[in-house]
Design a protein around this motif. Structure first.
Motif, short mmCIF file in Angstrom:
data_model
loop_
_atom_site.label_atom_id
_atom_site.label_comp_id
_atom_site.label_asym_id
_atom_site.label_seq_id
_atom_site.Cartn_x
_atom_site.Cartn_y
_atom_site.Cartn_z
N ASP A 1 -26.10 -2.05 -7.11
CA ASP A 1 -24.74 -1.52 -7.04
C ASP A 1 -23.77 -2.53 -7.64
N ALA A 2 -23.96 -3.78 -7.26
CA ALA A 2 -23.08 -4.84 -7.76
C ALA A 2 -23.86 -6.14 -7.87
N VAL A 3 -23.56 -6.88 -8.91
CA VAL A 3 -24.05 -8.25 -9.06
C VAL A 3 -22.83 -9.16 -9.08
N VAL A 4 -22.88 -10.20 -8.27
CA VAL A 4 -21.82 -11.20 -8.21
C VAL A 4 -22.40 -12.50 -8.75
N VAL A 5 -21.67 -13.16 -9.63
CA VAL A 5 -22.13 -14.42 -10.22
C VAL A 5 -21.23 -15.54 -9.73
N GLY A 6 -21.81 -16.48 -9.00
CA GLY A 6 -21.07 -17.62 -8.48
C GLY A 6 -20.96 -17.58 -6.97
N ALA A 7 -21.42 -18.63 -6.30
CA ALA A 7 -21.42 -18.67 -4.83
C ALA A 7 -20.38 -19.64 -4.29
N GLY A 8 -19.22 -19.73 -4.98
CA GLY A 8 -18.08 -20.44 -4.43
C GLY A 8 -17.29 -19.51 -3.52
N PRO A 9 -16.07 -19.87 -3.16
CA PRO A 9 -15.31 -19.05 -2.20
C PRO A 9 -15.09 -17.62 -2.66
N ALA A 10 -14.79 -17.40 -3.94
CA ALA A 10 -14.56 -16.04 -4.42
C ALA A 10 -15.84 -15.22 -4.39
N GLY A 11 -16.93 -15.79 -4.87
CA GLY A 11 -18.20 -15.07 -4.90
C GLY A 11 -18.76 -14.79 -3.53
N LEU A 12 -18.64 -15.75 -2.62
CA LEU A 12 -19.12 -15.54 -1.26
C LEU A 12 -18.33 -14.44 -0.58
N ALA A 13 -17.00 -14.47 -0.70
CA ALA A 13 -16.16 -13.45 -0.06
C ALA A 13 -16.42 -12.07 -0.65
N ALA A 14 -16.56 -12.00 -1.98
CA ALA A 14 -16.78 -10.71 -2.63
C ALA A 14 -18.13 -10.11 -2.25
N SER A 15 -19.18 -10.90 -2.36
CA SER A 15 -20.52 -10.37 -2.08
C SER A 15 -20.68 -9.99 -0.61
N THR A 16 -20.09 -10.76 0.28
CA THR A 16 -20.18 -10.45 1.71
C THR A 16 -19.50 -9.13 2.03
N LEU A 17 -18.30 -8.93 1.50
CA LEU A 17 -17.58 -7.69 1.77
C LEU A 17 -18.31 -6.48 1.18
#
Length: 465
Positions: A10-26
């Motif tokens: 459904d979605a791929v998030v690239v980067g596990a900094g604050p933006a990527g962690l928040a986006a992928s978790t939600l």
């Protein structure tokens, strides 16, 4: 884990900094199949590097402070979610149709996604001054990686040269970690501090006062430590033959020379743009941050309706603002995936936007107070700008004055063709070209980016089915 190409995420998030962690978790909390890719072995990005190994009250917490420890709750919520997380993974190719090629532990996977969120963060601005390519010269971020990643610290005195909030933060972190600091060379110009005063009323709103208090506290801590500090530094030159031996510079009209074997440079950070360039997203020159950023709407959506950008990759905003941008991008992706309706998106977004606005209140003040020095934006003729191919500013300038653009100069001089693929020299070449043309950089004034985004071996490519 390798996913069949027939089963798109459904979605791929690239980067596990604050933006990527928040986006992928939600995204995961709303039931999407989401994959998070990151090059590092642990989540947290640069700002929260090593956070899962940082015990409350421990050495890292003492050195790095409460802002760093905030990342623990962000990572904990991420770990509790259903996100599929793939660490030590490099995205080396992507198409506008969201076919993604990622290298993981010696093998390449071909992935597909309905939505892509790039949270790839920022990189330190290149500081091309005479001698910057000598052994013994590092970026301030490199020192910070040592401290955050392993609490290692140099045992030889370091000269820190540069300006900006991260410059002072690193200096205090070095103090706390026991790094001996020989001197601070502050390149901020007083005239910029004066012009920044117009942004002060806005900076006193939202979370601005807390950022200002932290900044004044950092400066006070450095004064109490009695570290030799030189202000309004210009004409910085790093001296040495086969390695660093010292630094020469002017401060308040006087010339100085200091012995040094380790020099750390920092003049702020800029968005990492190679991935968005490869994907064909439109870009714009940010006149306040002196760097390119992708053109985004209020949700972080690029010119491609399936690609969002969140955090510093879309323009420098800081860690806490990046977290809220990540959630806003996720909310918009959710509506595009049909998981929520617009009323739900907007209700949740209102909370995130209030918090984002609060954290961005201080940004105009910082941008005005700490622009990059002119002599690194358009360096002197004999200064190397492309480290990979040893190309000088003069060579670039000579061709720019003949009307050539970045890609033509790249073809002629090979600048931007090395392992960094133009990440270090690209922005400088852009500004030299703009200087020669007599106008501000335009969105297309940059190298054309081609795969691979990161070095990948033939063996890894051969694992593709």
């Amino acid at each position: 884990m390798t996913e069949p190409a027939s089963e798109p995420w459904d979605a791929v998030v690239v980067g596990a900094g604050p933006a990527g962690l928040a986006a992928s978790t939600l995204l995961a909390e709303h039931g999407t199949r989401v994959l998070l890719l990151d090059e590092q072995p642990e989540p947290g990005g640069q700002i929260y590097r090593g956070i899962e190994r940082a015990a409350a009250g421990g050495t890292r917490a003492r050195i790095l402070g409460a802002d760093y420890m905030h990342g623990a709750s962000l990572v904990a919520r991420f770990r509790a979610s259903s996100v599929t997380y793939r660490a030590e993974t490099s995205l080396w190719h992507a198409t506008p149709e969201l076919a993604l090629f990622a290298s993981h532990r010696g093998a390449t996977d071909r992935l597909h996604a309905s939505q892509l969120i790039l949270a790839t963060g920022a990189m330190e601005r290149a500081v091309p001054v005479p001698g910057w390519t000598l052994p013994g010269v590092v970026t301030a971020g490199a020192l910070q990686i040592l401290i955050k990643g392993s609490t290692l610290a140099p045992d030889q005195p370091v000269v820190l040269a540069g300006s900006g909030p991260l410059f002072y933060l690193l200096a205090t972190q070095c103090l706390a970690a026991g790094v001996p600091i020989a001197a601070l060379l502050d390149t901020a110009e007083p005239r910029h501090m004066v012009s920044a005063a117009g942004a002060l009323p806005r900076a006193l709103a939202g979370a601005g006062p807390s950022y200002l208090r932290k900044g004044f506290a950092l400066m006070a801590q450095l004064r109490r430590a009695r570290i030799p500090t030189f202000r309004a530094v210009r004409d910085l030159e790093i001296v040495g033959d086969d390695r660093v031996k010292g630094v020469r510079f002017k401060s308040r009209g006087k010339e100085h020379q200091l012995a040094a074997s380790l020099v750390a440079l920092h003049e702020g950070v800029i968005p990492g743009q190679n991935a968005t360039r490869l994907l064909g997203c439109n870009h714009v020159w940010d006149v306040h941050q002196f760097a390119f950023r992708p053109m985004l709407d209020a949700w972080g959506l690029t010119s491609n309706p399936a690609i969002h950008v969140a955090g510093d990759a879309g323009g420098i905003v800081g860690a806490r603002a990046a977290e809220h941008q990540g959630r806003l991008a996720a909310l918009d992706a959710l509506i595009r995936l049909g998981r929520i309706d617009s009323a739900t998106r907007d209700r949740h977004a209102a909370v995130e936007r209030r918090a984002l606005s609060a954290h961005l209140a201080v940004r105009p003040l910082l941008d005005r107070a700490y622009p990059p020095p002119a002599d690194i934006s358009t360096p002197a003729h004999d200064v190397i700008v492309c480290r990979c191919e040893t190309v000088t500013a003069g060579e670039v300038r000579d061709l720019a004055r003949q009307g050539l653009g970045p890609n033509q100069i790249k073809a002629a001089l090979r600048c931007g063709m090395g392992p960094c693929q133009g990440r270090l020299c690209g922005t400088t070449v852009t500004q030299i070209v703009a200087e020669a043309r007599g106008s501000a950089p335009e969105g297309g004034d940059y190298y054309s980016i081609r795969a691979p985004l990161k070095p990948v071996s033939i063996g890894e490519i051969s694992t593709l089915g």
